[in-house]
Design an enzyme around this catalytic site. Structure first.
Site, PDB file in Angstrom:
ATOM      1  N   HIS A 239       2.228   9.074 -46.956  1.00 28.80           N
ATOM      2  CA  HIS A 239       1.659  10.200 -46.213  1.00 28.80           C
ATOM      3  C   HIS A 239       0.435  10.722 -46.959  1.00 28.80           C
ATOM      4  O   HIS A 239       0.457  10.846 -48.179  1.00 28.80           O
ATOM      5  CB  HIS A 239       2.724  11.302 -46.108  1.00 28.80           C
ATOM      6  CG  HIS A 239       2.363  12.423 -45.196  1.00 28.80           C
ATOM      7  ND1 HIS A 239       1.457  13.399 -45.537  1.00 28.80           N
ATOM      8  CD2 HIS A 239       2.782  12.730 -43.954  1.00 28.80           C
ATOM      9  CE1 HIS A 239       1.333  14.246 -44.537  1.00 28.80           C
ATOM     10  NE2 HIS A 239       2.128  13.877 -43.563  1.00 28.80           N
ATOM     11  N   CYS A 277      -1.248  10.335 -40.624  1.00 30.15           N
ATOM     12  CA  CYS A 277      -1.109  11.728 -40.200  1.00 30.15           C
ATOM     13  C   CYS A 277      -2.489  12.249 -39.806  1.00 30.15           C
ATOM     14  O   CYS A 277      -3.321  12.574 -40.665  1.00 30.15           O
ATOM     15  CB  CYS A 277      -0.501  12.570 -41.320  1.00 30.15           C
ATOM     16  SG  CYS A 277      -0.362  14.303 -40.830  1.00 30.15           S
ATOM     17  N   HIS A 304       1.846  10.309 -37.377  1.00 31.40           N
ATOM     18  CA  HIS A 304       2.077  11.746 -37.137  1.00 31.40           C
ATOM     19  C   HIS A 304       0.898  12.198 -36.297  1.00 31.40           C
ATOM     20  O   HIS A 304      -0.232  12.201 -36.791  1.00 31.40           O
ATOM     21  CB  HIS A 304       2.022  12.523 -38.456  1.00 31.40           C
ATOM     22  CG  HIS A 304       3.235  12.406 -39.301  1.00 31.40           C
ATOM     23  ND1 HIS A 304       3.359  13.066 -40.504  1.00 31.40           N
ATOM     24  CD2 HIS A 304       4.395  11.732 -39.118  1.00 31.40           C
ATOM     25  CE1 HIS A 304       4.542  12.790 -41.034  1.00 31.40           C
ATOM     26  NE2 HIS A 304       5.182  11.977 -40.225  1.00 31.40           N
ATOM     27  N   ASP A 360       3.580  15.732 -34.375  1.00 31.06           N
ATOM     28  CA  ASP A 360       3.699  16.435 -35.649  1.00 31.06           C
ATOM     29  C   ASP A 360       3.406  17.907 -35.407  1.00 31.06           C
ATOM     30  O   ASP A 360       2.429  18.247 -34.743  1.00 31.06           O
ATOM     31  CB  ASP A 360       2.707  15.845 -36.646  1.00 31.06           C
ATOM     32  CG  ASP A 360       3.033  16.244 -38.076  1.00 31.06           C
ATOM     33  OD1 ASP A 360       4.158  16.712 -38.314  1.00 31.06           O
ATOM     34  OD2 ASP A 360       2.151  16.095 -38.943  1.00 31.06           O
ATOM     35  N   HIS A 361       4.232  18.723 -35.937  1.00 31.84           N
ATOM     36  CA  HIS A 361       4.098  20.175 -35.826  1.00 31.84           C
ATOM     37  C   HIS A 361       3.908  20.577 -34.358  1.00 31.84           C
ATOM     38  O   HIS A 361       3.765  19.759 -33.469  1.00 31.84           O
ATOM     39  CB  HIS A 361       2.933  20.719 -36.656  1.00 31.84           C
ATOM     40  CG  HIS A 361       3.075  20.376 -38.118  1.00 31.84           C
ATOM     41  ND1 HIS A 361       2.198  20.797 -39.069  1.00 31.84           N
ATOM     42  CD2 HIS A 361       4.006  19.651 -38.780  1.00 31.84           C
ATOM     43  CE1 HIS A 361       2.563  20.342 -40.247  1.00 31.84           C
ATOM     44  NE2 HIS A 361       3.661  19.639 -40.092  1.00 31.84           N
ATOM     45  N   TYR A 377       7.832  23.339 -36.861  1.00 29.57           N
ATOM     46  CA  TYR A 377       8.723  22.433 -36.123  1.00 29.57           C
ATOM     47  C   TYR A 377       9.513  23.134 -35.014  1.00 29.57           C
ATOM     48  O   TYR A 377      10.728  22.993 -34.921  1.00 29.57           O
ATOM     49  CB  TYR A 377       9.669  21.713 -37.094  1.00 29.57           C
ATOM     50  CG  TYR A 377       8.914  20.732 -37.963  1.00 29.57           C
ATOM     51  CD1 TYR A 377       8.718  19.419 -37.546  1.00 29.57           C
ATOM     52  CD2 TYR A 377       8.347  21.134 -39.170  1.00 29.57           C
ATOM     53  CE1 TYR A 377       8.000  18.527 -38.323  1.00 29.57           C
ATOM     54  CE2 TYR A 377       7.618  20.242 -39.956  1.00 29.57           C
ATOM     55  CZ  TYR A 377       7.450  18.935 -39.518  1.00 29.57           C
ATOM     56  OH  TYR A 377       6.725  18.049 -40.276  1.00 29.57           O
TER      57      TYR A 377
HETATM   58  C1  DNO Z   1       4.776  18.213 -43.014  1.00 28.31           C
HETATM   59  C2  DNO Z   1       5.107  16.847 -43.324  1.00 28.31           C
HETATM   60  C3  DNO Z   1       5.197  16.543 -44.798  1.00 28.31           C
HETATM   61  C4  DNO Z   1       5.642  15.117 -44.980  1.00 28.31           C
HETATM   62  C5  DNO Z   1       5.672  14.650 -46.391  1.00 28.31           C
HETATM   63  C6  DNO Z   1       5.878  13.176 -46.432  1.00 28.31           C
HETATM   64  O1  DNO Z   1       4.974  18.669 -41.942  1.00 28.31           O
HETATM   65  O2  DNO Z   1       4.257  15.978 -42.670  1.00 28.31           O
HETATM   66  O3  DNO Z   1       6.115  17.377 -45.402  1.00 28.31           O
HETATM   67  O4  DNO Z   1       6.935  14.976 -44.504  1.00 28.31           O
HETATM   68  O5  DNO Z   1       4.506  14.976 -47.058  1.00 28.31           O
HETATM   69  O6  DNO Z   1       6.321  12.800 -47.674  1.00 28.31           O
END
Ligand code: DNO
Length: 406
Positions: A239, A277, A304, A360-361, A377
């Site tokens: 990530h 991401c 993500h 994501d989010h 989340y």
């Molecule tokens: C946040 C996430 C991060 C991710 C870590 C992966 O929302 O994308 O916490 O899980 O950085 O190791």
């Protein structure tokens, strides 16, 4: 793309039933209760698999744990000190156990000390909901005046320091401690939680450890674990740093296309890839997301998908988490490139050609506020994000099918 949903386990305020109704096809989770550096035992993995398989009322959820996010990398490994080799051995054992349980993708990050960082978890948006924000001035105010890091002043330009000096005076005690908690105690998924005192100690551990050394430590980690990942058929996906620029004087080594390129040059193992991401990488104006997706196609093991809007086209900057199809990243083109990569994989006979993704989010909208979900989340905000992303995927796939006469 395989549409996954992050779930933080039975204590998550968003249920598996919510995930189902949002249209999720599978679950991304972790053993959040296992301390970093300990082995993930077969029993603990099996227990979490059972948690995922059943709804609260005992009916089958129709969902499985498909991807690990994250198997955290210890500070000893990142600094290559202390019980480095013991932690590596336990990491490898966890990878074997995860593989034995039938899960073959594992996300991790190599950010020193802090996982993702925001200054405001509920910034008001024009539509009436809220979103997460990283405000550089507020962060500098924390660094200079709450943490009181020596030398911090030279890490910000003069205008930011002046604004930070003014901003700190506007924050009352409660706001200051909330800010300190947001930054040092960590956000969901961050497996280590620091007090201000322990954060200062951790920063000390990095004194004199520069970018090059951190990069070498990352390479040493992968050289040790990638052969095991290859043997047991696990893909490791790294990530990016979030935000993708140095914080608190700590080095960053996974923020740009150059960083990933250097990593893959140093460790060419096919088991090593990217958690793409778009929200983290998209903070930097010099990261061209569609171009990165094209360049690193075969190494995209997990996506993500989210968007950010930055306040200026310079690094460092402030930014907020925008709606999934708004913001500075051209999400439609990114998805187009990811779908093309899936078609390429399918054409060369890759059995698991689908790229796992998750929305994501999400912004807090409608009933999200006060619902007890984890910051970033919420149920409805993510459901909306997933629905929009799924709409884009369907539309692009339909256009492609029509073009190729399928
Ligand atoms: C946040 C996430 C991060 C991710 C870590 C992966 O929302 O994308 O916490 O899980 O950085 O190791």
């Amino acid at each position: 793309m395989r549409q996954l949903w992050r779930w933080f386990g039975p204590a998550d305020g968003v249920s598996l039933s919510d995930a189902r109704q949002a249209g999720a096809e599978g679950i991304v989770t972790a053993l959040h209760h296992v301390p970093t550096g300990d082995v993930w035992t077969p029993e603990a993995i099996a227990e979490r698999q059972r948690d995922v398989a059943f709804l609260e009322d005992g009916r089958s959820s129709g969902l499985a744990w498909e991807l690990v996010e994250s198997l955290p990398v210890s500070e000893a490994i990142k600094t290559r000190s202390g019980d480095w080799s013991g932690d590596i051995e336990r990491y490898c054992q966890s990878l074997e156990n995860i593989s034995d349980a039938g899960i073959n993708t594992v996300c991790y990050n190599f950010m020193p000390v802090l996982d993702w960082t925001r200054t405001d978890l509920a910034a008001p948006m024009a539509h009436g909901g809220t979103a997460m924000r990283f405000d550089l001035v507020v962060f500098a105010a924390f660094d200079l005046h709450i943490l009181g890091r020596s030398g911090a002043v030279s890490d910000y330009d003069g205008a930011i320091v002046r604004e930070a000096n003014a901003r700190i005076r506007t924050l009352d005690t409660i706001e200051r401690s909330k800010l300190a908690e947001n930054i040092s105690a960590g956000l969901p998924g961050a497996e280590e939680h620091w007090s201000l005192g322990s954060l200062r100690d951790r920063l000390e551990d990095y004194a004199g450890l520069g970018r090059d050394q951190l990069f070498q430590n990352h390479v040493a980690f992968l050289e040790a674990v990638a052969p095991v990942a290859e043997r047991v058929g696990v893909r490791l996906c790294c990530h990016p740093d979030d935000p993708p620029f140095p914080l608190l004087g700590l080095p960053r080594v996974v923020s740009t296309a150059d960083d990933y390129r250097a990593l893959f040059d140093a460790v060419p193992s096919p088991a090593v890839g990217i958690t793409f991401c778009t929200g983290s990488l998209g903070v930097r104006p010099d990261n061209d997301l569609p171009a990165m997706a094209r360049e690193f196609g075969p190494r995209l093991f997990f996506a993500h998908l989210r968007n950010v809007s930055r306040d200026r086209n310079r690094i460092p900057c402030s930014f907020f988490e925008d709606e999934h199809l708004e913001g500075d990243t051209d999400m439609v083109t990114v998805i187009d490139v990811l779908l093309a990569e899936e078609r390429r994989r399918a054409a060369v006979g890759c059995p698991d050609f689908e790229i796992p993704m998750r929305p994501d989010h999400g912004q807090d909208i409608l009933s999200d506020s006060g619902s007890g979900s984890q910051p970033g989340y919420p149920a409805v905000g993510r459901l909306k994000g997933l629905a929009e992303l799924r709409g884009v995927m369907r539309a692009l796939q339909a256009v492609d099918a029509r073009r190729s006469g399928v």
